[in-house]
Design an enzyme around this catalytic site. Structure first.
Site, PDB file in Angstrom:
ATOM      1  N   ASP A 109       3.722 -11.091 -25.760  1.00 48.52           N
ATOM      2  CA  ASP A 109       3.378 -11.282 -24.350  1.00 48.52           C
ATOM      3  C   ASP A 109       4.636 -11.621 -23.562  1.00 48.52           C
ATOM      4  O   ASP A 109       5.604 -12.156 -24.117  1.00 48.52           O
ATOM      5  CB  ASP A 109       2.401 -12.456 -24.195  1.00 48.52           C
ATOM      6  CG  ASP A 109       0.955 -12.069 -24.489  1.00 48.52           C
ATOM      7  OD1 ASP A 109       0.665 -10.876 -24.661  1.00 48.52           O
ATOM      8  OD2 ASP A 109       0.114 -12.985 -24.543  1.00 48.52           O
ATOM      9  N   MET A 110       4.620 -11.360 -22.248  1.00 50.64           N
ATOM     10  CA  MET A 110       5.762 -11.749 -21.418  1.00 50.64           C
ATOM     11  C   MET A 110       5.433 -13.039 -20.682  1.00 50.64           C
ATOM     12  O   MET A 110       4.354 -13.179 -20.112  1.00 50.64           O
ATOM     13  CB  MET A 110       6.097 -10.633 -20.430  1.00 50.64           C
ATOM     14  CG  MET A 110       7.398 -10.857 -19.696  1.00 50.64           C
ATOM     15  SD  MET A 110       8.827 -11.148 -20.771  1.00 50.64           S
ATOM     16  CE  MET A 110       9.305  -9.470 -21.197  1.00 50.64           C
ATOM     17  N   ARG A 160       2.935  -2.738 -22.760  1.00 53.00           N
ATOM     18  CA  ARG A 160       1.786  -3.067 -21.905  1.00 53.00           C
ATOM     19  C   ARG A 160       2.350  -3.372 -20.516  1.00 53.00           C
ATOM     20  O   ARG A 160       3.242  -4.210 -20.379  1.00 53.00           O
ATOM     21  CB  ARG A 160       1.047  -4.292 -22.431  1.00 53.00           C
ATOM     22  CG  ARG A 160      -0.066  -4.762 -21.494  1.00 53.00           C
ATOM     23  CD  ARG A 160      -0.494  -6.203 -21.741  1.00 53.00           C
ATOM     24  NE  ARG A 160      -1.075  -6.404 -23.038  1.00 53.00           N
ATOM     25  CZ  ARG A 160      -0.989  -7.578 -23.688  1.00 53.00           C
ATOM     26  NH1 ARG A 160      -0.336  -8.600 -23.178  1.00 53.00           N
ATOM     27  NH2 ARG A 160      -1.541  -7.713 -24.872  1.00 53.00           N
ATOM     28  N   LYS A 163       0.888  -6.718 -13.833  1.00 52.69           N
ATOM     29  CA  LYS A 163       1.551  -7.078 -12.565  1.00 52.69           C
ATOM     30  C   LYS A 163       2.481  -8.272 -12.757  1.00 52.69           C
ATOM     31  O   LYS A 163       3.552  -8.337 -12.169  1.00 52.69           O
ATOM     32  CB  LYS A 163       0.500  -7.450 -11.516  1.00 52.69           C
ATOM     33  CG  LYS A 163      -0.214  -6.271 -10.917  1.00 52.69           C
ATOM     34  CD  LYS A 163      -1.225  -6.766  -9.879  1.00 52.69           C
ATOM     35  CE  LYS A 163      -2.074  -5.638  -9.367  1.00 52.69           C
ATOM     36  NZ  LYS A 163      -3.271  -6.142  -8.675  1.00 52.69           N
ATOM     37  N   GLY A 164       2.055  -9.250 -13.582  1.00 46.44           N
ATOM     38  CA  GLY A 164       2.817 -10.496 -13.749  1.00 46.44           C
ATOM     39  C   GLY A 164       1.973 -11.662 -13.279  1.00 46.44           C
ATOM     40  O   GLY A 164       1.431 -11.613 -12.170  1.00 46.44           O
ATOM     41  N   ARG A 264      -4.392 -20.150 -14.901  1.00 41.77           N
ATOM     42  CA  ARG A 264      -3.839 -18.914 -14.319  1.00 41.77           C
ATOM     43  C   ARG A 264      -4.953 -17.989 -13.826  1.00 41.77           C
ATOM     44  O   ARG A 264      -4.859 -17.379 -12.783  1.00 41.77           O
ATOM     45  CB  ARG A 264      -2.955 -18.177 -15.333  1.00 41.77           C
ATOM     46  CG  ARG A 264      -1.563 -18.762 -15.463  1.00 41.77           C
ATOM     47  CD  ARG A 264      -0.589 -17.773 -16.082  1.00 41.77           C
ATOM     48  NE  ARG A 264      -0.859 -17.501 -17.479  1.00 41.77           N
ATOM     49  CZ  ARG A 264      -0.459 -18.273 -18.497  1.00 41.77           C
ATOM     50  NH1 ARG A 264       0.234 -19.363 -18.269  1.00 41.77           N
ATOM     51  NH2 ARG A 264      -0.737 -17.937 -19.737  1.00 41.77           N
ATOM     52  N   ARG A 265      -6.033 -17.908 -14.614  1.00 39.90           N
ATOM     53  CA  ARG A 265      -7.148 -17.032 -14.199  1.00 39.90           C
ATOM     54  C   ARG A 265      -7.789 -17.568 -12.918  1.00 39.90           C
ATOM     55  O   ARG A 265      -8.156 -16.812 -12.039  1.00 39.90           O
ATOM     56  CB  ARG A 265      -8.226 -16.948 -15.301  1.00 39.90           C
ATOM     57  CG  ARG A 265      -7.772 -16.368 -16.614  1.00 39.90           C
ATOM     58  CD  ARG A 265      -7.387 -14.899 -16.573  1.00 39.90           C
ATOM     59  NE  ARG A 265      -6.112 -14.519 -16.080  1.00 39.90           N
ATOM     60  CZ  ARG A 265      -4.940 -14.588 -16.739  1.00 39.90           C
ATOM     61  NH1 ARG A 265      -4.875 -15.053 -17.945  1.00 39.90           N
ATOM     62  NH2 ARG A 265      -3.824 -14.189 -16.168  1.00 39.90           N
TER      63      ARG A 265
HETATM   64  P1  FDA Z   1      -5.495  -8.850  -9.294  1.00 33.95           P
HETATM   65  O1  FDA Z   1      -5.903 -10.226  -9.733  1.00 33.95           O
HETATM   66  O2  FDA Z   1      -4.165  -8.666  -8.667  1.00 33.95           O
HETATM   67  O3  FDA Z   1      -6.606  -8.331  -8.321  1.00 33.95           O
HETATM   68  C1  FDA Z   1      -6.433  -7.186  -7.494  1.00 33.95           C
HETATM   69  C2  FDA Z   1      -7.785  -6.654  -7.068  1.00 33.95           C
HETATM   70  O4  FDA Z   1      -8.467  -6.135  -8.228  1.00 33.95           O
HETATM   71  C3  FDA Z   1      -8.731  -7.686  -6.491  1.00 33.95           C
HETATM   72  O5  FDA Z   1      -8.488  -7.909  -5.141  1.00 33.95           O
HETATM   73  C4  FDA Z   1     -10.073  -7.036  -6.768  1.00 33.95           C
HETATM   74  O6  FDA Z   1     -10.318  -6.034  -5.820  1.00 33.95           O
HETATM   75  C5  FDA Z   1      -9.854  -6.378  -8.119  1.00 33.95           C
HETATM   76  N1  FDA Z   1     -10.286  -7.301  -9.200  1.00 33.95           N
HETATM   77  C6  FDA Z   1      -9.529  -8.173  -9.877  1.00 33.95           C
HETATM   78  N2  FDA Z   1     -10.254  -8.849 -10.787  1.00 33.95           N
HETATM   79  C7  FDA Z   1     -11.506  -8.397 -10.654  1.00 33.95           C
HETATM   80  C8  FDA Z   1     -12.739  -8.697 -11.293  1.00 33.95           C
HETATM   81  N3  FDA Z   1     -12.826  -9.618 -12.246  1.00 33.95           N
HETATM   82  N4  FDA Z   1     -13.860  -8.044 -10.900  1.00 33.95           N
HETATM   83  C9  FDA Z   1     -13.798  -7.118  -9.909  1.00 33.95           C
HETATM   84  N5  FDA Z   1     -12.656  -6.788  -9.258  1.00 33.95           N
HETATM   85  C10 FDA Z   1     -11.549  -7.408  -9.626  1.00 33.95           C
HETATM   86  N6  FDA Z   1       0.668 -11.364 -17.315  1.00 33.95           N
HETATM   87  C11 FDA Z   1       1.885 -11.780 -17.729  1.00 33.95           C
HETATM   88  O7  FDA Z   1       2.668 -12.293 -16.935  1.00 33.95           O
HETATM   89  N7  FDA Z   1       2.250 -11.620 -19.044  1.00 33.95           N
HETATM   90  C12 FDA Z   1       1.429 -11.015 -19.952  1.00 33.95           C
HETATM   91  O8  FDA Z   1       1.812 -10.883 -21.132  1.00 33.95           O
HETATM   92  C13 FDA Z   1       0.149 -10.562 -19.502  1.00 33.95           C
HETATM   93  N8  FDA Z   1      -0.722  -9.948 -20.359  1.00 33.95           N
HETATM   94  C14 FDA Z   1      -1.886  -9.396 -19.855  1.00 33.95           C
HETATM   95  C15 FDA Z   1      -2.737  -8.668 -20.679  1.00 33.95           C
HETATM   96  C16 FDA Z   1      -3.850  -8.044 -20.165  1.00 33.95           C
HETATM   97  C17 FDA Z   1      -4.713  -7.225 -21.066  1.00 33.95           C
HETATM   98  C18 FDA Z   1      -4.154  -8.170 -18.774  1.00 33.95           C
HETATM   99  C19 FDA Z   1      -5.343  -7.478 -18.174  1.00 33.95           C
HETATM  100  C20 FDA Z   1      -3.362  -8.934 -17.966  1.00 33.95           C
HETATM  101  C21 FDA Z   1      -2.239  -9.570 -18.479  1.00 33.95           C
HETATM  102  N9  FDA Z   1      -1.425 -10.356 -17.677  1.00 33.95           N
HETATM  103  C22 FDA Z   1      -0.203 -10.779 -18.157  1.00 33.95           C
HETATM  104  C23 FDA Z   1      -1.911 -10.802 -16.338  1.00 33.95           C
HETATM  105  C24 FDA Z   1      -1.445  -9.892 -15.229  1.00 33.95           C
HETATM  106  O9  FDA Z   1      -0.059  -9.993 -15.055  1.00 33.95           O
HETATM  107  C25 FDA Z   1      -2.135 -10.259 -13.899  1.00 33.95           C
HETATM  108  O10 FDA Z   1      -1.806 -11.572 -13.565  1.00 33.95           O
HETATM  109  C26 FDA Z   1      -3.641 -10.137 -13.940  1.00 33.95           C
HETATM  110  O11 FDA Z   1      -4.077  -9.037 -14.680  1.00 33.95           O
HETATM  111  C27 FDA Z   1      -4.174 -10.010 -12.488  1.00 33.95           C
HETATM  112  O12 FDA Z   1      -3.753  -8.813 -11.887  1.00 33.95           O
HETATM  113  P2  FDA Z   1      -4.734  -7.544 -11.767  1.00 33.95           P
HETATM  114  O13 FDA Z   1      -3.923  -6.346 -11.562  1.00 33.95           O
HETATM  115  O14 FDA Z   1      -5.625  -7.534 -12.957  1.00 33.95           O
HETATM  116  O15 FDA Z   1      -5.656  -7.821 -10.510  1.00 33.95           O
END
Ligand code: FDA
Length: 283
Positions: A109-110, A160, A163-164, A264-265
């Site tokens: 993971d990062m 993988r 966004k971060g 974080r979530r």
């Molecule tokens: P984001 O939270 O930016 O939301 C954007 C839009 O997507 C929202 O406005 C909504 O419209 C839609 N949306 C989001 N969640 C939703 C939901 N539950 N239901 C419906 N719509 C929704 N980060 C890191 O720094 N290091 C790491 O190693 C990892 N590893 C990792 C693994 C995996 C499998 C995932 C999915 C994510 C990570 N992350 C991570 C986290 C990642 O960097 C990021 O913080 C989160 O995924 C949030 O960004 P999103 O692009 O998912 O949506």
């Protein structure tokens, strides 16, 4: 004060591997593979880091034993990155030896930007020795990612793309969501073009839709990339994507040290906070 696990239940599959197994089995039965993550970060002493490596090794063996369709994700700060580079590297290699023996996969993971370079260094050295058994994560919001993606794509790394998740300053990372999405798309294209199986980690409807349209437009087989989402978020979407033939994978965290991940979530999305409060009042 230890917060009750019920708070984290939506995002964390259990406090032990045994508690997580039924949830993994259920997802596997729906043809969704898993990445298991033993929660925790920033271990400062060798006794704890050694114990963590032993637990990761047990985890790999337990996954094999239970015939689960699951890889694992680890954080280098849990196996000694804050203590000593070589010590951490040796710990990783102990783990990768088991992964190689069992034909399994370990993703690094990062973490926050203080660790980006060192994580990439550890990964690239491990990749030379363990190839298909090790992968890395890259964060689209970092300004440096353009160069990192290019280097990792050129060596054919298993990446993988997310966004971060860490709070970074504007000198280090993009702050505007539209800019982050544009960067994500640019890097996704590079990974699709140059690597075997890029992993697209996002719940963002805009990016998920864009990816499907982009693949269609460019005649890219949908088997050429994988969607990844976190346990407890958009499972219905994952099931739908799976039924349409896309590769999918759910990242399933478990363990007692769930608080930083849980926080974080909650910070990411206000709807998550409302969800937690509503589940608190449900039996
Ligand atoms: P984001 O939270 O930016 O939301 C954007 C839009 O997507 C929202 O406005 C909504 O419209 C839609 N949306 C989001 N969640 C939703 C939901 N539950 N239901 C419906 N719509 C929704 N980060 C890191 O720094 N290091 C790491 O190693 C990892 N590893 C990792 C693994 C995996 C499998 C995932 C999915 C994510 C990570 N992350 C991570 C986290 C990642 O960097 C990021 O913080 C989160 O995924 C949030 O960004 P999103 O692009 O998912 O949506």
């Amino acid at each position: 004060m230890k917060l009750p696990f019920i708070l984290a239940k939506r995002f964390v599959a259990g406090e032990t591997f045994d508690e997580a197994v039924p949830k993994i089995t259920e997802l596997n039965s729906k043809n969704i593979p898993i990445t298991l993550d033993l929660l925790g970060e920033n271990v400062k002493d060798r006794v704890t880091a050694d114990k963590t490596v032993a637990t990761y090794i047990e985890l790999l063996e337990a996954i094999k034993e239970a015939k689960l369709d699951s890889t694992i994700s680890i954080k280098l700060t849990m196996i000694g990155l804050d203590i000593d580079y070589e010590y951490c590297q040796n710990n990783l290699y102990r783990l990768l030896e088991v992964a190689k023996k069992n034909d399994q996969f370990v993703r690094i993971d990062m973490e926050g930007s203080d660790y980006t370079q060192v994580t990439i260094d550890v990964f690239t050295e491990a990749f030379k020795l363990y190839g298909k058994h090790v992968g890395i994560v890259i964060q689209a919001y970092l300004h440096r990612t353009k160069d990192d993606i290019s280097m990792l794509a050129n060596i054919g790394a298993d990446v993988r793309l997310c966004k971060g998740a860490y709070k970074e300053s504007k000198d280090i990372a993009l702050q505007d969501m539209d800019d982050i999405r544009e960067a994500y798309k640019e890097y996704a294209k590079v990974l699709i073009e140059k690597t075997k199986m890029p992993r697209m980690a996002t719940h963002d409807e805009i990016l998920v839709d864009w990816l499907m349209k982009y693949a269609n437009q460019e005649n890219i087989e949908i088997s050429r990339f994988e969607f990844q989402m976190l346990y407890g978020l958009r499972q219905d979407t994952m099931e739908e994507l799976t039924s349409k033939g896309y590769n999918t994978r759910i990242y399933v965290p478990f363990g007692t040290m769930w608080f930083p991940y849980f926080k974080r979530r909650l910070m990411e999305r206000k709807e998550n906070i409302w969800f937690i409060f509503s589940t608190m009042f449900k039996k």
